[in-house]
Design an enzyme around this catalytic site. Structure first.
Site: not given
Length: 133
Positions: A49, A86
């Site tokens: 990701s 993230k």
């Protein structure tokens, strides 16, 4: 950690340049990557990701707990007990991936979000057979 020599000229990643034997002072990766040892930890990235920022599966993340997280920082968070790496979007209250295959993760009121630290650097192995894990 053992000190390694640091060449004063950069290494060309395009066309080769004439060799330069001039070396600077030895470089310690601990000193280069870790500015606050008591507040720093390492973690291994898991998944794809964050590939858009050059963080790949099995890379080592250097995470500093002493840094104040700012909008746009790459962080390690615990969201409802689940750890993730993230991009912090404080303006919209969400966590972002760096891969278009993943949707933003909204952080809802009442959810437990703990920023464990700011990712200062990542280390990628290029010769897989030498990787120790």
């Amino acid at each position: 950690m053992k000190l390694s020599p640091l060449y004063s000229n950069g290494v060309s990643c395009g066309f080769p340049s004439p060799a330069d034997d001039h070396k600077e002072q030895p470089l310690s990766l601990d000193e280069h990557l870790i500015t606050n040892p008591p507040a720093t930890f390492m973690a291994r990235a898991n998944g794809d990701s964050m590939q858009g920022l050059g963080i790949f599966d099995r890379d080592v993340l250097i995470v500093d707990r002493s840094l104040t997280p700012m909008n746009g920082d790459v962080v390690v968070v615990a969201l409802d007990g689940q750890l993730a790496c993230k991009i912090l979007d404080l303006k919209r209250g969400r966590l972002l991936s760096a891969n278009g295959n993943y949707r933003p993760i909204p952080v809802w009121e009442g959810q437990e979000l703990i920023v464990e630290g700011v990712v200062k650097a990542s280390i990628r192995y290029h010769r897989m057979g030498d990787k120790k894990h």
